[in-house]
Design a protein around this motif. Structure first.
Motif, PDB file in Angstrom:
ATOM      1  N   SER A  34       0.737  -1.240  -0.059  1.00  0.00           N
ATOM      2  CA  SER A  34      -0.051   0.128  -0.188  1.00  0.00           C
ATOM      3  C   SER A  34       0.922   1.179  -0.043  1.00  0.00           C
ATOM      4  CB  SER A  34      -0.937  -0.295   1.257  1.00  0.00           C
ATOM      5  OG  SER A  34      -1.660  -1.034   1.262  1.00  0.00           O
ATOM      6  N   LYS A  35       0.127   2.252  -0.498  1.00  0.00           N
ATOM      7  CA  LYS A  35       0.963   3.519  -0.439  1.00  0.00           C
ATOM      8  C   LYS A  35       0.031   4.562  -0.011  1.00  0.00           C
ATOM      9  CE  LYS A  35       4.229   2.426  -4.148  1.00  0.00           C
ATOM     10  NZ  LYS A  35       4.585   2.956  -5.526  1.00  0.00           N
ATOM     11  N   SER A  36       0.309   5.462   0.807  1.00  0.00           N
ATOM     12  CA  SER A  36      -0.619   6.398   1.415  1.00  0.00           C
ATOM     13  C   SER A  36      -1.329   7.275   0.421  1.00  0.00           C
ATOM     14  CB  SER A  36       0.419   7.298   2.381  1.00  0.00           C
ATOM     15  OG  SER A  36      -0.847   8.235   3.040  1.00  0.00           O
TER      16      SER A  36
ATOM     17  N   VAL B 292      -3.563  -2.116  -0.453  1.00  0.00           N
ATOM     18  CA  VAL B 292      -3.176  -3.386  -0.944  1.00  0.00           C
ATOM     19  C   VAL B 292      -3.691  -4.412   0.171  1.00  0.00           C
ATOM     20  CG1 VAL B 292      -1.452  -5.124  -1.766  1.00  0.00           C
ATOM     21  CG2 VAL B 292      -1.460  -2.769  -2.582  1.00  0.00           C
ATOM     22  N   THR B 293      -4.172  -5.410   0.161  1.00  0.00           N
ATOM     23  CA  THR B 293      -4.336  -6.265   1.386  1.00  0.00           C
ATOM     24  C   THR B 293      -4.019  -7.752   0.982  1.00  0.00           C
ATOM     25  OG1 THR B 293      -6.785  -6.893   0.647  1.00  0.00           O
ATOM     26  CG2 THR B 293      -6.389  -4.767   1.813  1.00  0.00           C
ATOM     27  N   ALA B 294      -4.172  -8.502   2.025  1.00  0.00           N
ATOM     28  CA  ALA B 294      -3.874 -10.173   1.941  1.00  0.00           C
ATOM     29  C   ALA B 294      -4.546 -10.672   3.298  1.00  0.00           C
ATOM     30  CB  ALA B 294      -2.441 -10.295   2.100  1.00  0.00           C
ATOM     31  N   ASN B 295      -5.132 -12.002   2.987  1.00  0.00           N
ATOM     32  CA  ASN B 295      -5.919 -12.569   4.004  1.00  0.00           C
ATOM     33  C   ASN B 295      -4.856 -13.552   4.552  1.00  0.00           C
ATOM     34  OD1 ASN B 295      -8.814 -11.881   3.641  1.00  0.00           O
ATOM     35  ND2 ASN B 295      -8.231 -12.544   1.525  1.00  0.00           N
ATOM     36  N   PHE B 296      -4.985 -13.606   6.002  1.00  0.00           N
ATOM     37  CA  PHE B 296      -4.070 -14.702   6.757  1.00  0.00           C
ATOM     38  C   PHE B 296      -4.913 -15.467   7.592  1.00  0.00           C
ATOM     39  CE2 PHE B 296      -1.010 -11.265   5.779  1.00  0.00           C
ATOM     40  CZ  PHE B 296      -0.133 -11.825   5.058  1.00  0.00           C
ATOM     41  N   ILE B 297      -4.992 -16.787   7.608  1.00  0.00           N
ATOM     42  CA  ILE B 297      -5.975 -17.700   8.403  1.00  0.00           C
ATOM     43  C   ILE B 297      -5.141 -18.617   9.096  1.00  0.00           C
ATOM     44  CG2 ILE B 297      -7.745 -19.165   8.387  1.00  0.00           C
ATOM     45  CD1 ILE B 297      -9.104 -17.459   6.293  1.00  0.00           C
ATOM     46  N   ILE B 298      -5.120 -18.877  10.261  1.00  0.00           N
ATOM     47  CA  ILE B 298      -4.773 -20.041  10.990  1.00  0.00           C
ATOM     48  C   ILE B 298      -6.057 -20.943  11.525  1.00  0.00           C
ATOM     49  CG2 ILE B 298      -3.322 -21.292  12.915  1.00  0.00           C
ATOM     50  CD1 ILE B 298      -1.739 -18.983  12.501  1.00  0.00           C
ATOM     51  N   HIS B 299      -6.482 -22.191  11.286  1.00  0.00           N
ATOM     52  CA  HIS B 299      -7.497 -22.640  11.776  1.00  0.00           C
ATOM     53  C   HIS B 299      -7.251 -24.317  11.862  1.00  0.00           C
ATOM     54  CE1 HIS B 299      -9.124 -25.729   8.675  1.00  0.00           C
ATOM     55  NE2 HIS B 299      -8.647 -24.866   8.068  1.00  0.00           N
TER      56      HIS B 299
ATOM     57  N   TYR C 150      12.988   3.302  17.571  1.00  0.00           N
ATOM     58  CA  TYR C 150      11.329   2.853  17.287  1.00  0.00           C
ATOM     59  C   TYR C 150      11.011   2.933  15.939  1.00  0.00           C
ATOM     60  CZ  TYR C 150      10.779   3.639  22.296  1.00  0.00           C
ATOM     61  OH  TYR C 150      10.691   3.500  23.857  1.00  0.00           O
ATOM     62  N   PRO C 151      11.231   1.883  15.016  1.00  0.00           N
ATOM     63  CA  PRO C 151      10.915   1.836  13.720  1.00  0.00           C
ATOM     64  C   PRO C 151       9.443   2.204  13.550  1.00  0.00           C
ATOM     65  CG  PRO C 151      11.320  -0.403  14.471  1.00  0.00           C
ATOM     66  CD  PRO C 151      11.650   0.571  15.533  1.00  0.00           C
ATOM     67  N   PRO C 152       9.259   2.528  12.131  1.00  0.00           N
ATOM     68  CA  PRO C 152       7.782   2.974  11.998  1.00  0.00           C
ATOM     69  C   PRO C 152       6.917   1.437  11.976  1.00  0.00           C
ATOM     70  CG  PRO C 152       9.405   3.777  10.175  1.00  0.00           C
ATOM     71  CD  PRO C 152      10.195   2.950  11.076  1.00  0.00           C
ATOM     72  N   MET C 153       5.639   1.805  12.262  1.00  0.00           N
ATOM     73  CA  MET C 153       4.896   0.579  12.359  1.00  0.00           C
ATOM     74  C   MET C 153       3.569   1.009  11.204  1.00  0.00           C
ATOM     75  SD  MET C 153       2.289  -0.699  15.326  1.00  0.00           S
ATOM     76  CE  MET C 153       3.537  -1.059  16.509  1.00  0.00           C
ATOM     77  N   GLY C 154       3.298  -0.169  10.488  1.00  0.00           N
ATOM     78  CA  GLY C 154       2.205  -0.131   9.601  1.00  0.00           C
ATOM     79  C   GLY C 154       2.554   0.834   8.374  1.00  0.00           C
ATOM     80  N   SER C 155       1.554   1.899   8.289  1.00  0.00           N
ATOM     81  CA  SER C 155       1.748   2.624   7.216  1.00  0.00           C
ATOM     82  C   SER C 155       2.560   3.722   7.648  1.00  0.00           C
ATOM     83  CB  SER C 155       0.451   3.551   6.963  1.00  0.00           C
ATOM     84  OG  SER C 155       0.051   4.287   7.960  1.00  0.00           O
ATOM     85  N   GLY C 156       3.250   3.859   8.963  1.00  0.00           N
ATOM     86  CA  GLY C 156       4.278   4.888   9.323  1.00  0.00           C
ATOM     87  C   GLY C 156       3.469   6.001   9.850  1.00  0.00           C
ATOM     88  N   GLU C 157       2.163   6.065   9.948  1.00  0.00           N
ATOM     89  CA  GLU C 157       1.342   7.020  10.490  1.00  0.00           C
ATOM     90  C   GLU C 157       0.373   6.741  11.778  1.00  0.00           C
ATOM     91  OE1 GLU C 157      -0.739   9.330   7.572  1.00  0.00           O
ATOM     92  OE2 GLU C 157       0.413   8.817   5.987  1.00  0.00           O
ATOM     93  N   TYR C 158       0.107   7.474  12.647  1.00  0.00           N
ATOM     94  CA  TYR C 158      -0.890   6.896  13.736  1.00  0.00           C
ATOM     95  C   TYR C 158      -2.223   6.666  12.931  1.00  0.00           C
ATOM     96  CZ  TYR C 158       2.345   8.760  17.155  1.00  0.00           C
ATOM     97  OH  TYR C 158       3.443   8.672  18.055  1.00  0.00           O
ATOM     98  N   PRO C 159      -2.902   5.879  13.498  1.00  0.00           N
ATOM     99  CA  PRO C 159      -4.146   5.470  13.070  1.00  0.00           C
ATOM    100  C   PRO C 159      -5.427   6.590  12.959  1.00  0.00           C
ATOM    101  CG  PRO C 159      -3.833   4.218  15.260  1.00  0.00           C
ATOM    102  CD  PRO C 159      -2.664   4.882  14.731  1.00  0.00           C
ATOM    103  N   ILE C 160      -5.685   6.855  11.784  1.00  0.00           N
ATOM    104  CA  ILE C 160      -6.730   7.861  11.806  1.00  0.00           C
ATOM    105  C   ILE C 160      -8.006   7.574  11.285  1.00  0.00           C
ATOM    106  CG2 ILE C 160      -5.194  10.047  11.511  1.00  0.00           C
ATOM    107  CD1 ILE C 160      -5.362  10.030   8.774  1.00  0.00           C
ATOM    108  N   ASP C 161      -8.353   6.084  11.082  1.00  0.00           N
ATOM    109  CA  ASP C 161      -9.312   5.484  10.862  1.00  0.00           C
ATOM    110  C   ASP C 161      -9.623   5.980   9.315  1.00  0.00           C
ATOM    111  OD1 ASP C 161      -9.162   4.921  13.607  1.00  0.00           O
ATOM    112  OD2 ASP C 161     -11.086   5.441  13.885  1.00  0.00           O
TER     113      ASP C 161
ATOM    114  N   PHE D 108      -8.853   4.179   5.701  1.00  0.00           N
ATOM    115  CA  PHE D 108      -8.375   3.026   5.175  1.00  0.00           C
ATOM    116  C   PHE D 108      -7.089   3.231   4.051  1.00  0.00           C
ATOM    117  CE2 PHE D 108     -12.643   1.703   6.374  1.00  0.00           C
ATOM    118  CZ  PHE D 108     -12.337   0.609   7.094  1.00  0.00           C
ATOM    119  N   GLU D 109      -7.191   4.483   3.426  1.00  0.00           N
ATOM    120  CA  GLU D 109      -6.193   4.859   2.512  1.00  0.00           C
ATOM    121  C   GLU D 109      -4.994   5.134   3.167  1.00  0.00           C
ATOM    122  OE1 GLU D 109     -10.188   4.723   0.485  1.00  0.00           O
ATOM    123  OE2 GLU D 109      -9.440   5.853   2.239  1.00  0.00           O
TER     124      GLU D 109
END
Length: 382
Positions: free
Chosen positions: A247-249, A254-261, A314-325, A327-328
């Motif tokens: 993904s780019k801000s 871009v998404t991916a599914n992950f499942i353990i069952h 403290y390396p960046p996490m996720g998009s490198g931004e605080y979550p602002i709700d 999706f983009e």
């Protein structure tokens, strides 16, 4: 005199032969950590090298509990929970599956590591990510979390028979010896399993985003296929595969599914991914001490690590931004779901946010339509 010269020449030849043999042996020992004979070697365009190893010779079967197994390459789960997953063809293409069908039939791809890399991975694994923060456990120094996790309760916790989510995929910029990950966890006591994506130069020798799994079962503690326990069934899809796109801000994520069952007929924990729930492999139930039947804790969100004495810890996490709700712009997990004791897929309930530093944040939004249970997470680090 002539005989002395001949003897001297012979000694020189022998010395040259021994030296070259030692060099070849040294190169082999540096190249491979597994003892299985390679049928074919594949080098990807991203520089990753895999040995195609006979299914029955893969590292999983070095586990003492799997010596008399009855597994086979065509194994697939007999039960598939009805997880809510992304139905799009693009998601499949973000995983770099091995070209031309990957390894020959009856073999599986095992990444080649040097002995030094193997030793580094083992130390890294045991010291860091496998120590999940399950309701108050103390994290190793330098490890930080921004996660949504199930709450601890005074009574018996719920039993979880699977966990799944659709994550946005990012490529946070980390320094040497750091990592930044987005992951799902299912755990019971000391045993745990993880799946997600990660940027980890120590583990992968690059700064690309990779899929990863982590096994913490009894005496087995490792990423991907680097120890006994996880049985790989795909010939073209190693669990440490490179993720081609991210993904780019400000753009569509871009998404991916992950499942353990858990598959009741086999009692194994299966790993599934992509929009068509591709089975990648499984963890047999008898390698676990406490996770052999069900989990009692699940979580999803972000995790980072940096050596405590390293500047910019403290390396960046996720998009490198605080979550602002949004999706983009924010890293997220949607359709955060679990499997209950009736083998029904349900939205995860009774969660709480956990952060151990203000450098990162997490916002468990709850249920949105049509995204299901939504969790935003991330941060600039610094």
């Amino acid at each position: 005199m002539a005989s002395a010269k001949i003897l001297c020449c012979l000694l020189v030849i022998v010395c040259i032969f021994l030296h070259s043999t030692e060099g070849r042996n040294s190169k082999v020992s540096q190249k491979k950590f597994h003892e299985s004979q390679s049928i074919k070697t594949i080098k990807t365009k991203y520089g990753d090298t895999y040995d195609c190893v006979d299914f029955y010779e893969q590292p999983a079967f070095k586990h003492p509990q799997l010596k008399n197994h009855k597994f086979y390459p065509e194994m697939r789960p007999k039960f598939l929970p009805n997880f809510t997953i992304a139905r799009n063809d693009f998601e499949r293409s973000i995983f770099y599956t091995l070209e031309n069908g990957g390894c020959p039939r009856g073999t599986v791809p095992i990444r080649i590591l040097s002995k030094d890399d193997r030793s580094q991975e083992a130390t890294f694994s045991k010291t860091h990510i496998h120590n999940n923060l399950a309701n108050g456990q103390i994290a190793p120094p330098g490890t930080h979390f921004a996660i949504s996790q199930t709450k601890s309760s005074p009574g018996a916790p719920p039993n979880y028979y699977g966990v799944g989510a659709e994550f946005s995929v990012w490529n946070p910029q980390v320094k040497e010896n750091q990592y930044s990950a987005a992951r799902l966890t299912i755990q019971n006591g000391p045993d745990s399993l993880q799946v997600g994506w990660m940027v980890n130069p120590t583990l992968y020798k690059d700064t690309r985003t990779h899929m990863f799994i982590h096994t913490n079962a009894g005496e087995s503690h490792c990423y991907n296929t680097y120890c006994s326990g996880f049985v790989l069934v795909r010939s073209d899809f190693p669990p440490d595969v490179t993720m081609i796109y991210y993904s780019k801000s400000g753009e569509n994520p871009v998404t991916a599914n992950f499942i353990i069952h858990r598959d009741p007929p086999s009692s194994a924990w299966w790993l599934l991914t992509t929009h068509d729930l591709t089975p990648i492999g499984f963890w047999p139930d008898n390698i676990f001490q406490t996770l052999n039947k069900f989990g009692t804790y699940i979580s999803c969100g972000g995790e980072t690590y940096s050596p405590p004495d390293q500047p910019g810890g403290y390396p960046p996490m996720g998009s490198g931004e605080y979550p602002i709700d949004i999706f983009e712009r924010s890293a997220f997990a949607i359709h955060f779901e679990t499997v209950d004791d009736k083998l029904k897929v349900i939205k995860v309930d009774g969660t709480e946010n956990f952060m151990d530093t203000k450098k990162y944040s997490v916002h468990d939004v709850g249920i949105l339509n049509p995204q299901g249970h939504v969790v935003f997470f991330g941060g600039y680090g610094g």
